[in-house]
Every structure is written in structure tokens, then in C-alpha cells.
Design a protein around this motif. Structure first.
Motif, short mmCIF file in Angstrom:
data_model
loop_
_atom_site.label_atom_id
_atom_site.label_comp_id
_atom_site.label_asym_id
_atom_site.label_seq_id
_atom_site.Cartn_x
_atom_site.Cartn_y
_atom_site.Cartn_z
N LYS A 1 0.84 -1.20 0.00
CA LYS A 1 0.00 0.00 0.00
C LYS A 1 0.87 1.25 0.00
O LYS A 1 2.07 1.17 0.28
CB LYS A 1 -0.94 0.00 1.21
N ARG A 2 0.24 2.36 -0.29
CA ARG A 2 0.96 3.63 -0.36
C ARG A 2 1.34 4.07 1.05
O ARG A 2 0.51 4.08 1.96
CB ARG A 2 0.05 4.67 -1.02
N LEU A 3 2.59 4.45 1.26
CA LEU A 3 3.07 4.87 2.57
C LEU A 3 3.29 6.39 2.60
O LEU A 3 3.65 6.98 1.58
CB LEU A 3 4.38 4.16 2.93
N ALA A 4 3.06 6.95 3.73
CA ALA A 4 3.28 8.40 3.91
C ALA A 4 4.41 8.61 4.90
O ALA A 4 4.49 7.94 5.92
CB ALA A 4 2.02 9.07 4.42
N VAL A 5 5.29 9.51 4.56
CA VAL A 5 6.38 9.87 5.46
C VAL A 5 5.99 11.16 6.17
O VAL A 5 5.67 12.15 5.53
CB VAL A 5 7.70 10.06 4.68
N GLU A 6 6.01 11.12 7.48
CA GLU A 6 5.65 12.30 8.26
C GLU A 6 6.88 12.92 8.89
O GLU A 6 7.79 12.22 9.33
CB GLU A 6 4.62 11.94 9.35
N LEU A 7 6.88 14.22 8.92
CA LEU A 7 7.97 14.97 9.55
C LEU A 7 7.35 15.85 10.63
O LEU A 7 6.45 16.63 10.35
CB LEU A 7 8.68 15.83 8.50
N THR A 8 7.80 15.69 11.84
CA THR A 8 7.26 16.49 12.94
C THR A 8 8.29 17.55 13.33
O THR A 8 9.44 17.22 13.65
CB THR A 8 6.94 15.60 14.15
N VAL A 9 7.86 18.83 13.29
CA VAL A 9 8.75 19.94 13.66
C VAL A 9 8.01 20.92 14.55
O VAL A 9 6.81 21.12 14.39
CB VAL A 9 9.29 20.68 12.40
N PRO A 10 8.70 21.52 15.51
CA PRO A 10 8.05 22.55 16.34
C PRO A 10 7.99 23.88 15.58
O PRO A 10 8.80 24.13 14.69
CB PRO A 10 8.99 22.66 17.55
N GLY A 11 7.01 24.67 15.93
CA GLY A 11 6.88 25.97 15.27
C GLY A 11 6.13 26.97 16.13
O GLY A 11 5.69 26.65 17.23
N SER A 12 5.99 28.17 15.61
CA SER A 12 5.27 29.24 16.30
C SER A 12 4.07 29.67 15.47
O SER A 12 4.18 29.83 14.26
CB SER A 12 6.18 30.45 16.52
N VAL A 13 2.93 29.86 16.15
CA VAL A 13 1.72 30.32 15.47
C VAL A 13 1.75 31.85 15.42
O VAL A 13 1.90 32.51 16.45
CB VAL A 13 0.45 29.84 16.19
N LEU A 14 1.61 32.39 14.21
CA LEU A 14 1.63 33.84 14.03
C LEU A 14 0.47 34.28 13.15
O LEU A 14 -0.01 33.51 12.32
CB LEU A 14 2.94 34.28 13.33
#
Length: 200
Positions: A1-14
Motif C-alpha cells: 500500500k501507499r506509505l506516507a512519510v511524516e515529519l514532525t517539527v516545532p513551530g510558532s503560530v503567528l
């Protein structure tokens, strides 16, 4: 099946749209009409400066302009009369040139007086501070009675209708990221809710 690569990064909401309202003149703040958290519309009056000194200056510069115009009318009549006299050889060209120079100098005086009056009128308009964008007041930097200098911050306004997350991605992951990719935002303190977005 199709796989998804996820990248988790912290950020700031502006907020995408935000503005710091600054003083366009050096004066005492008379009234601040909004508080932190208040909603404001574009062009809404948010603060006012004390204009007593400016009103006195406006009256003085209006009188100066009227006086300069009256003197201009006198020098213009003298110049016209001398123009007729010089044609009939009753006065010398030098006498006419003197009258003409006085007229030109008075024209410049009227222009200078008008410019000073317009400058004071602009300052009078700047004494009423208006919101440049619609949004919410995030920070109020001044209180009534405070004397502020030119370009001093008065208020911070943010438009919360459109937000963005600024996140720093490791250099090694940059090649995998494309414009328009889906992004899921989880905000600390708001558990159980996911916000859909896209990479821009």
C-alpha cells in the motif's frame, strides 16, 4: 500500500496580518479608546492626542498665510502699476524690477506660509489615530496622559482570521518538502483537535 512519510517539527503560530500602530507626532496621549482583546475595524479611531498646542499653531499659521496673501495683493498692485508706468517711460526699468522682485519674494512667502499651514493640518489629522487593519488589540503600549515621542509604539493589532505556523526544518529534510503539501497542526494546550493546513 501507499506509505506516507511524516515529519514532525516545532513551530510558532503567528497572524498573517499584524500591525504595530505608531505615533506620527510627539504629543500627550489624551484618550485610548480600546483595550487588549477588543476587536477593531479598519479606520476605527483607537486613540487621540491632545491638540491644544496644534490648534494654537494652526490659528497662528492661518493668520500668517492671510497676512502674506494681503501683502501679495499689495505688491501685485504695485507691480501692475509700475508695469504701466515703465511702458509710458514715467519710471525707470530699475524701479519696475524692484517692484517685480518684491512681488516674486511675496509669492514665495505665500507658498512657504501655505506649506507650513498644510503641515500643521496633517499633524492635526495624525492626532486622531486610526486602526490600519481589522483585528484584535494584542498589546496596548500607552495610557492616557502619557507623553510619547514620534514613532513610539501605541498598539499592536493582529488579525486572527488567518494564521500561519512558522517552523524550522532540518536541512536534511528540506528536499522532501514541496509547496502545497498537506500539513497537520497540533497546538499545545488545545488537546484532541487537529488543524489542517498546507505548506507555503
Amino acid at each position: 500500500k501507499r506509505l506516507a512519510v511524516e515529519l514532525t517539527v516545532p513551530g510558532s503560530v503567528l497572524a498573517v496580518s499584524q500591525a504595530t500602530v505608531r505615533a506620527k507626532l510627539s504629543a500627550e496621549v489624551k484618550r485610548v479608546l480600546v483595550r487588549e482583546g477588543d476587536r477593531v475595524a479598519v479606520g476605527q479611531t483607537v486613540a487621540e492626542f491632545d491638540t491644544a498646542q496644534l490648534r494654537a499653531q494652526l490659528a497662528e499659521r492661518t493668520a500668517t498665510l492671510e497676512s502674506a496673501r494681503a501683502q501679495l495683493a499689495t505688491t501685485e498692485r504695485t507691480r501692475q502699476a509700475n508695469a504701466q508706468l515703465v511702458k509710458q517711460n514715467f519710471i525707470s526699468q530699475n524701479a519696475f524690477d524692484t517692484a517685480d522682485s518684491a512681488y516674486q519674494a511675496q509669492l514665495a512667502s505665500v507658498a512657504a506660509a501655505r506649506a507650513q499651514l498644510e503641515q500643521t493640518q496633517i499633524q492635526m489629522n495624525d492626532a486622531v489615530v486610526r486602526a490600519p487593519i481589522a483585528g484584535q488589540v494584542a498589546k496596548r503600549h500607552v495610557q492616557p496622559g502619557e507623553k510619547v515621542g514620534f514613532d513610539a509604539p501605541l498598539l499592536a493589532i493582529v488579525d486572527l482570521s488567518q494564521l500561519e505556523v512558522q517552523a524550522q526544518v532540518p536541512v536534511s529534510d528540506v528536499p522532501q518538502i514541496r509547496n502545497g503539501m498537506p500539513a497537520q497542526v497540533d497546538i499545545e494546550g488545545i488537546g484532541g483537535r487537529h488543524f489542517a493546513g498546507r505548506v507555503d
